[in-house]
Scaffold this active site. Sequence first.
Site, short mmCIF file in Angstrom:
data_model
loop_
_atom_site.label_atom_id
_atom_site.label_comp_id
_atom_site.label_asym_id
_atom_site.label_seq_id
_atom_site.Cartn_x
_atom_site.Cartn_y
_atom_site.Cartn_z
N ASP A 1 0.08 -0.74 -4.91
CA ASP A 1 -1.20 -0.31 -5.48
C ASP A 1 -1.10 1.02 -6.23
O ASP A 1 -2.00 1.36 -7.00
CB ASP A 1 -2.30 -0.24 -4.41
CG ASP A 1 -2.01 0.77 -3.31
OD1 ASP A 1 -0.88 1.29 -3.23
OD2 ASP A 1 -2.93 1.02 -2.49
N ASN A 2 -0.05 1.77 -6.02
CA ASN A 2 0.17 3.04 -6.72
C ASN A 2 1.55 3.55 -6.30
O ASN A 2 2.26 2.90 -5.56
CB ASN A 2 -0.92 4.08 -6.40
CG ASN A 2 -1.29 4.18 -4.94
OD1 ASN A 2 -2.41 3.86 -4.55
ND2 ASN A 2 -0.36 4.60 -4.09
N ASP B 1 0.83 -1.19 0.00
CA ASP B 1 0.00 0.00 0.00
C ASP B 1 0.88 1.26 0.00
O ASP B 1 1.56 1.54 0.98
CB ASP B 1 -0.91 -0.02 1.24
CG ASP B 1 -2.07 0.95 1.13
OD1 ASP B 1 -2.07 1.79 0.22
OD2 ASP B 1 -2.98 0.87 1.97
N ASP B 2 0.88 2.00 -1.08
CA ASP B 2 1.65 3.24 -1.23
C ASP B 2 3.16 3.02 -1.22
O ASP B 2 3.92 3.91 -0.84
CB ASP B 2 1.27 4.24 -0.13
CG ASP B 2 -0.12 4.79 -0.28
OD1 ASP B 2 -0.81 4.41 -1.25
OD2 ASP B 2 -0.54 5.60 0.57
N HIS C 1 1.50 2.32 4.19
CA HIS C 1 0.58 3.46 4.27
C HIS C 1 0.59 4.06 5.67
O HIS C 1 0.69 3.35 6.66
CB HIS C 1 -0.83 2.96 3.93
CG HIS C 1 -1.84 4.03 3.65
ND1 HIS C 1 -2.29 4.90 4.62
CD2 HIS C 1 -2.51 4.36 2.51
CE1 HIS C 1 -3.20 5.70 4.10
NE2 HIS C 1 -3.34 5.40 2.80
N LYS D 1 -6.73 -4.74 3.18
CA LYS D 1 -7.50 -3.56 2.78
C LYS D 1 -8.39 -3.85 1.57
O LYS D 1 -7.92 -4.32 0.54
CB LYS D 1 -6.52 -2.43 2.45
CG LYS D 1 -7.13 -1.14 1.94
CD LYS D 1 -6.05 -0.08 1.91
CE LYS D 1 -6.41 1.09 1.05
NZ LYS D 1 -5.36 2.12 1.07
N ARG E 1 -7.45 -0.91 -6.91
CA ARG E 1 -8.07 -2.12 -6.38
C ARG E 1 -9.34 -2.49 -7.16
O ARG E 1 -9.64 -3.66 -7.35
CB ARG E 1 -8.32 -1.95 -4.88
CG ARG E 1 -7.02 -1.93 -4.10
CD ARG E 1 -7.16 -1.27 -2.71
NE ARG E 1 -5.85 -0.90 -2.21
CZ ARG E 1 -5.04 -1.68 -1.50
NH1 ARG E 1 -5.44 -2.90 -1.17
NH2 ARG E 1 -3.87 -1.26 -1.11
N LYS F 1 2.10 9.43 -5.85
CA LYS F 1 0.70 9.01 -5.77
C LYS F 1 -0.26 10.17 -6.07
O LYS F 1 -0.07 11.29 -5.60
CB LYS F 1 0.41 8.46 -4.38
CG LYS F 1 -1.05 8.10 -4.12
CD LYS F 1 -1.23 7.60 -2.70
CE LYS F 1 -2.70 7.36 -2.36
NZ LYS F 1 -2.87 6.86 -0.97
N CYS G 1 -5.34 4.31 -4.28
CA CYS G 1 -5.64 2.97 -3.78
C CYS G 1 -6.90 2.35 -4.37
O CYS G 1 -6.85 1.30 -5.01
CB CYS G 1 -5.76 3.00 -2.26
SG CYS G 1 -4.51 3.95 -1.40
N HIS H 1 -11.44 -1.39 0.53
CA HIS H 1 -11.57 -0.04 -0.01
C HIS H 1 -12.49 0.06 -1.22
O HIS H 1 -12.38 0.97 -2.03
CB HIS H 1 -10.19 0.52 -0.36
CG HIS H 1 -10.10 2.02 -0.27
ND1 HIS H 1 -9.00 2.73 -0.68
CD2 HIS H 1 -10.99 2.95 0.17
CE1 HIS H 1 -9.19 4.01 -0.49
NE2 HIS H 1 -10.40 4.17 0.03
#
Length: 665
Positions: A411-412, A57-58, A268, A156, A99, A482, A95, A158
Site C-alpha cells: 500500500d506504500n 501493509d507497509d 505493519h 484492513k 486505499r 512511507k 495507507c 481504513h
Amino acid sequence: MRKSKAVRGTHRRSMIGLAMVGVLGALAILPGCNDDDDNSETLSLPKQPNVVFIMADDLGYSDVHAFGGEIETPNLDALAASGRLLTNHHTGTVCAITRSMLISGTDHHLVGEGTMGAPSDERKGLPGYEGYLNDRALSVAQLLKDAGYHTYMAGKWHLGSNVANVDAPVALGTIGQTPDQWGFESSYALLGGAANNHFGHEAAGSKNYTENGAYVQPGQPGQPGGAGGSPEVFYSTDFYTQRLIGYIDAHKGDGKPFFAYAAYTAPHWPLQVPEPYLSKYKGKYDAGYEAVRAARIQRQKDLGLIPKDFTPFAGEAETLTVSAPSANNGTASARYISAVHSVADGYTDYGQGHYNKKWSSLSDLEKKAQARYMEIYAGMVDNLDHNIGLLVQHLKDIGQYENTVIIFQSDNGAEGWPIGTNAGGGFPANAASLDPKPVDEANAVEPVYSTLGTDNGLAAAKRLQYGQRWAEVSATPFRQTKGYMGEGGVGTPLIVHLPGQKKAAANSTVFTHVTDITATILAAAGVTPPSTPAPAAINVLTGVDANKGKVVYDNRYVYPVSGKSLVDVLLGKSTASVRTDAFGDESYGRAYLTSADGKWKALWTEPPFGPLDGHWELYDLSADRGENKDLSVTNPAQLDQLIQQWSSYMGNVGGVEPLRPAGYY
C-alpha cells in the site's frame, strides 16, 4: 418505515528481506524475470475472470524475494515466474490515502482522504478532507457487483468506521462507512489503520472490527480466537486468508465470477508473528543495515530489476543528535517554509530533526535489539507469503486458478516511524526527537528480549516496530520511506498473474499508479465505468461549478475513475506508458510531480528532512531514480514548469497545502 441492512446499503449509495550473502547465492534467480521476447506467450482474458487483489501493509520495495530481498517468499516468486513484474509502480504515501484511490480509482483529495484521516489543522472540515471515503467516490466493488460479480473483502479497511444504523428511520439513521456499504457482499474488516494486537484479544464491545456491517470482537467468547470460537487462535494474516476462502466457497459453483480483496495488515507494526516464523530468521540480520542493503542491491542487479550501472540512493546521512528547529518553531509568529511558501517570500521556519544512526554507531545491545526487530519483520513477510500460497492453492483446488487475475502490491513504502520510547508500549507525539537507545537496550535484555514479537494475550500488544534504517533497507534501492514522496515512499512492488499465464513476461518499467489497478480490474471484468457528465451546479456567488468533472452514478454525482487500464500492457500488446499527462500528488505538505514522459521529477520535502532552504528538488528519473543528484540549479526552467503543473494539479483536485508541513509522525 424501517429498512433492512441490504435496503439501507442501496439507499446509502443512491443518496449520495540478510539471509546473508551465502543464502542469497543459494537462492536461484527467478526464471524469465528479464527474458527476451522469445519467451513470450500469447495471452488473452476470459470473459469476466475472477480477480484476486492482494495488498500488503507497509511492505518495502525490496522485501519480496522477486524484487531483490533475502526473505523467503516462494509463493510470490511463483506468481512472478508465471506473471509480470511492474517495477515502476506507485501508490500514495500512507495507507488510507492509497486505499481510497484503489477503491475509487481517482485522486485521494477528491474522495475524502486528503490526509490519512481528518486533519487537525486549518484544513479540518474542508471538502476532500473528511477522513473517510466520501459520497463523491465510486467503488470498484460496487461497480463489479453491479456487473454480476460476488465481492469479498477481508482485512484492513481504513476508510471510515461508522456502521449504518438500521434501527432508526432513514432520515435519522447513520449513513454507514464500512465495506458492506461500498459494494462488498461479504467482509471482515479492521476499520482503523493498525491492529492493536495481531492476535486479536479485543475487549467486549470494542468497535475496531466489523463483519458484514456489524461490530465483532475477535477474542471474545464464541468468536474467532475466543473460548468456543473458531479458529481457536486468531492471527490476522492467517485469519483473513481463511475468511476470504470461506467467502469464496460460500458461492462456489454458482457460475458467477468473484472479486476478492485480501487486505492484509502484515508486516505493519506491532511486529508479531507465530512460530515457526518467529524464530526462522534468528541471526540472519546480525551484519546490520548496510550489509543487508548492499546484498539486496547486488541481487536486484543480478535479477535485472535495475541496470548494472544503477546508482542506488546512498542512504540518509547519519544524525547522532537532533537538529534544532528554527527559532519561531511552535509559536504563533512562525511562518513555515512549504511547497508554496519560500524563503524568498519571508518564510523561514521548520521543525526539529531526529536521530538516525548507522549500524557502526550502535551499542552491542542496540544491535541485538535491532537485529531482532528485522528477524520478526522477516517472519511476518514469510508468513504473509505462506498465506498467499494457501489462497492461490485454494483457487487451484476449486478449479478457478486458470480463470483468475491475481494482483499483488504494497500500500506504500516501508514504515520508518522513529523508535522513541518504551513507556507503556506507546509512542509520544515527540517520538522522533528521542534517542531510541534506551528503548532498544531495554528490549535487548531479559525478561523482555525473549517476548519480542510474541502474543502477550492483551488487547494491546507491545508497539514494536523496526525503525528508520531497516525501512531504508526495505526501500532499497530508492530514497525515503512511507510518508515521503521519494521513490522509496511511493514506489512499491507489483506482480500481476493473468489467467492461463505460464511464463514470466518481461518486466514493465513504465510509470504506473494504484488508480491504474482500479481501471485495470474494471477493464478485465468488462466493466465500463460511469461517464455521463453531471449537470452543472453553479454557485451564484463564486461562479464555481460544484459538479465540474463529475459523472452520474446511482443518483449521485461522483468523480470518475481517472486511472488508466494496463490490460494491453499485461497482455503484451503494448510497452508504452498508459499515461500521457504529468502526474502529481501531495500529502502532509510533501509533494511531487513527474513529467508526462516520465523523465523528470520535481520533489518537495519540508526541512530539515529536505533542503534546509526549502527549495524544490529536481531529478532525472531516466538516469537517477535513486534520487541522488538534485538538478534544480542547473535546470531551473524545467523545474519551474513542473511546479506550475503541480499547482494546476492541486487546483484540479481541491488540494490545500497546510500552513505547517509535517509528516504523519
